[in-house]
Enzyme design. Structure first.
Site, PDB file in Angstrom:
ATOM      1  N   LYS A 149      58.420  64.390  16.090  1.00  0.00           N
ATOM      2  CA  LYS A 149      57.917  65.199  17.257  1.00  0.00           C
ATOM      3  C   LYS A 149      58.605  64.460  18.575  1.00  0.00           C
ATOM      4  CE  LYS A 149      53.735  67.226  18.487  1.00  0.00           C
ATOM      5  NZ  LYS A 149      52.225  67.243  18.067  1.00  0.00           N
ATOM      6  N   SER A 157      50.529  72.300  17.719  1.00  0.00           N
ATOM      7  CA  SER A 157      51.707  72.002  18.831  1.00  0.00           C
ATOM      8  C   SER A 157      52.779  71.304  17.844  1.00  0.00           C
ATOM      9  CB  SER A 157      51.049  70.957  19.870  1.00  0.00           C
ATOM     10  OG  SER A 157      50.845  69.821  19.284  1.00  0.00           O
ATOM     11  N   SER A 184      47.085  70.089  15.299  1.00  0.00           N
ATOM     12  CA  SER A 184      48.469  70.324  15.508  1.00  0.00           C
ATOM     13  C   SER A 184      49.262  69.723  14.424  1.00  0.00           C
ATOM     14  CB  SER A 184      48.780  69.637  16.749  1.00  0.00           C
ATOM     15  OG  SER A 184      48.454  70.338  17.572  1.00  0.00           O
TER      16      SER A 184
HETATM   17  N1  GLN Z   1      45.769  73.823  19.405  1.00  0.00           N
HETATM   18  C1  GLN Z   1      44.994  72.650  19.929  1.00  0.00           C
HETATM   19  C2  GLN Z   1      44.829  72.405  21.422  1.00  0.00           C
HETATM   20  O1  GLN Z   1      45.528  73.199  21.929  1.00  0.00           O
HETATM   21  C3  GLN Z   1      45.075  71.380  19.233  1.00  0.00           C
HETATM   22  C4  GLN Z   1      46.379  70.525  19.730  1.00  0.00           C
HETATM   23  C5  GLN Z   1      46.682  69.341  18.910  1.00  0.00           C
HETATM   24  O2  GLN Z   1      46.180  69.089  17.913  1.00  0.00           O
HETATM   25  N2  GLN Z   1      47.579  68.536  19.722  1.00  0.00           N
HETATM   26  O3  GLN Z   1      44.491  71.626  21.992  1.00  0.00           O
END
Ligand code: GLN
Length: 492
Positions: free
Chosen positions: A77, A158, A182
Site C-alpha cells: 500500500k 482505503s 480499510s
Molecule cells: N472508511 C474509513 C474512513 O474513511 C476507514 C478508513 C481507514 O480504515 N483507513 O475513515
C-alpha cells in the site's frame, strides 16, 4: 498459472525449485502489465527492483537458505514508506515524496525475502471506503455484477489497490492499513481475506499517519492461512514505535488448522443493522451454522455501545488526522506552491495538495479540537470509546470470538454514495468498533450475493488472540469451500 497459486503453495513450489522466484515475479509483472491499465491497482510498479529481489531470493533458495517469504511477490500500500521508492499516500501533496527510510513492516517483509512488485493505489491519506478519493484515479474491482459487465465497481477502501491486486492475481498478497475498516471492507468487496491485527501488533513506524491511535497495519491474501503467514513476518516489537507491543509473535499459520471445537462464538445483536440486505443476514446465519457444525457453541451477546461507534470514530479519526496532517506545509515534505509570505505558502500548498475529503476531515478535526468544542465532542468521544472497549471486554468474558458481517452491502458502483459523505461513512458501521477497541478482526470470503458479488464475514477476537481469529476464519473458509476467483477479470 503461477499467479493462481496461494502464497503457501508458491512457497512450497519455490523451495522444491519447481519454478524460480524470477519466473514467479515475471508472471506477476506480466499480469500487472496486462491488467493494471484497466484496474489502476498500482500507482508505482517497481519491476526492475522486483526482479533483483527475486534473483537474490533464487540465490538464497539454491543454497537451501532464504527467509519465510523468499521470492514471494507482494503489493505494498502506498502509505508504507519504502526507501528510495516514491510514497504518495494517494495524495498530490506527497506526489514527489521519495522517503529515505523503510517502514518497519516493509523492512520485516524484506528481511524475510519478499519481493515488492510496487506501491498500490489507495484513498487519499487512507480516508475513504471506495478508493474514489485517490489523487491517482479510481481503482476498479476485478469483480462484475452477473449479467452487467458495464458497471465498474469499487474495490472498497482505503486499501482498494491492494485488495484489487490480490483478487485479480496481480500479487500473492499485499499490505494494507485499517483505521476504520480499510483492510476488512476492501477484502470483503474483492472476495479475499484480510486481517486487522491487535493495535500494537504491527509497528506503525514509517507508515504515513492518518489517526495514530486507530491506524493498524495488516495483510491481505486470498486465503486465511496466507494472511497468517504474512502477519507472522509483518508483526513484532519495534522500539521505534512507542505503541508497539513487546510480545512474542506466535506461529499464526499453525493456528489455522486448530478448528473451533469447544469454542464459544458470540453473535452481537446490535450488528443487525436496519435495512441490511436479507442475503447478508442469511450469510451470517450460514456462517454461524458452519461454526456450530464444526463443534462451536453459538451464544447471543450484546455490545450496547455499538450504535455510537460511527459517531465516535468520525470525531476521533478527524481530530487525529488534523493534527497529523499539519506537517504537510510545503516546507518539509513533498509539494510546495510558492506564496507571498510563509502563511501564503502554507495556504497555497495545502489548498493545491489536499483533495476534498482530506480537507473535510481536517476541518472537522480542528473544529472538534477547538477550545470551545473540545469537551462537547472530542472528550465525549474518548469517553464513549472507552465504553465501546468495555463492551468487547465484557463480551470476551463469555465468548472466545464474535462473528458478524463485514459490511452492510456488497461492492457498489463507482460514483455511487459520492453525493453524501455520511452515506459513504455508513460503510464502516461494522468495522469501526474493532478499530476503536484495538481488538483483532478478520474478514473472510464466505459467499456470493444474488448478483454474484463476494461477501465477507468478520471474526473479532480478544486482544492479541489473532490465533483464535485465524482458527475461526479458517473454519469458515473450509466450510464455504472456495477460494474466490473474480468471474470476470477486469471485464475480460
Ligand atoms: N472508511 C474509513 C474512513 O474513511 C476507514 C478508513 C481507514 O480504515 N483507513 O475513515
Amino acid at each position: 498459472m503461477l499467479t493462481d497459486l496461494t502464497l503457501a503453495a508458491a512457497r512450497e513450489g519455490l523451495r522444491a525449485r519447481r519454478f524460480s522466484a524470477r519466473e514467479l515475479t515475471e508472471a506477476h509483472l506480466a499480469a500487472i502489465e496486462a491488467l493494471n491499465p484497466l484496474l489502476n491497482a498500482f500507482i508505482t510498479v517497481t519491476g526492475e527492483a522486483a526482479l533483483r529481489q527475486a534473483d537474490a531470493a533464487d540465490a538464497a533458495l539454491a543454497k537451501g537458505q532464504g527467509g519465510p517469504l523468499a521470492g514471494i511477490p507482494l503489493a505494498i500500500k502506498d502509505l508504507y514508506c519504502t526507501a528510495g521508492v516514491r510514497t504518495t499516500a494517494g495524495s498530490r501533496i506527497l506526489e514527489p515524496f521519495v522517503p529515505p527510510y523503510e517502514s518497519t513492516v516493509t523492512a520485516n517483509l524484506l528481511r524475510d525475502g519478499a519481493v515488492f512488485l510496487g506501491k498500490s493505489n489507495m484513498d487519499e491519506f487512507a480516508m475513504g471506503s471506495s478508493n474514489m478519493t485517490s489523487a491517482f484515479g479510481a481503482v476498479e474491482n476485478p469483480w462484475k455484477r452477473a449479467g452487467d459487465g458495464s458497471a465498474a465497481l469499487v474495490p472498497g477502501g482505503s486499501s482498494g489497490g491492494s485488495a484489487a491486486a490480490v483478487a485479480a492475481r496481480l500479487a500473492l498478497g499485499a499490505t494494507g492499513t485499517d483505521t476504520g475498516g480499510s483492510i476488512r471492507q476492501p477484502a470483503s468487496f474483492c472476495g479475499i481475506a484480510g486481517i486487522k491485527p491487535t493495535y500494537g501488533r504491527c509497528s506503525r513506524w514509517g507508515v504515513v499517519a492518518f489517526a495514530s491511535s486507530l491506524d493498524h497495519p495488516g495483510p491481505f491474501a486470498r486465503t486465511v492461512e496466507d494472511c497468517a503467514i504474512l502477519l507472522g513476518s509483518m508483526a513484532g516489537h519495534d522500539p521505534k514505535d512507542s505503541t508497539s507491543a513487546d510480545r512474542p509473535v506466535p506461529d499464526f499459520a499453525a493456528a489455522c488448522a486448530r478448528g473451533v471445537k469447544g469454542l464459544r462464538i458470540g453473535v452481537p445483536r446490535e450488528y443487525r443493522a436496519d435495512g441490511m440486505p436479507a442475503e447478508i443476514e442469511a450469510l451470517w446465519q450460514q456462517g454461524l451454522a458452519w461454526l456450530r457444525g464444526a463443534g462451536a457453541e453459538i451464544v447471543d451477546v450484546s455490545l450496547p455501545h455499538t450504535k455510537y461507534g460511527l459517531a465516535t470514530y468520525y470525531i476521533v479519526a478527524p481530530a487525529e488526522c488534523s493534527s497529523n496532517l499539519a506537517r504537510y506545509d510545503g516546507v518539509r515534505f513533498g509539494l510546495r506552491v510558492p506564496g507571498e509570505d510563509l502563511d501564503d505558502l502554507y495556504e497555497r500548498t495545502r489548498a493545491a495538495g489536499f483533495g476534498a475529503e482530506v480537507k473535510r476531515r481536517i476541518m472537522i478535526g480542528t473544529y472538534v479540537l477547538s477550545a470551545g468544542y473540545f469537551d462537547a465532542y472530542y472528550l465525549k468521544a474518548q469517553k464513549v470509546r472507552a465504553l465501546i472497549l468495555k463492551d468487547f471486554t465484557d463480551a470476551f468474558g463469555r465468548v472466545d470470538a464474535l462473528l458478524t458481517p463485514t459490511t452492510p452491502s456488497a461492492a457498489f458502483a463507482q460514483g455511487e454514495n459520492m453525493d453524501d459523505p455520511v452515506k459513504m461513512y455508513l460503510n464502516d458501521v461494522f468495522t469501526v468498533p474493532a478499530d476503536l477497541a484495538g481488538v483483532p478482526a478478520l474478514s473472510v470470503p464466505a459467499g456470493l450475493d444474488a448478483q454474484g458479488l463476494p461477501l465477507g464475514l468478520q471474526v473479532i477476537g480478544r486482544p492479541f488472540d489473532e490465533e483464535g481469529v485465524f482458527a475461526v476464519g479458517a473454519a469458515i473458509e473450509r466450510a464455504a469451500g472456495f477460494v474466490a476467483l473474480p468471474t470476470l477479470r477486469a471485464g475480460g
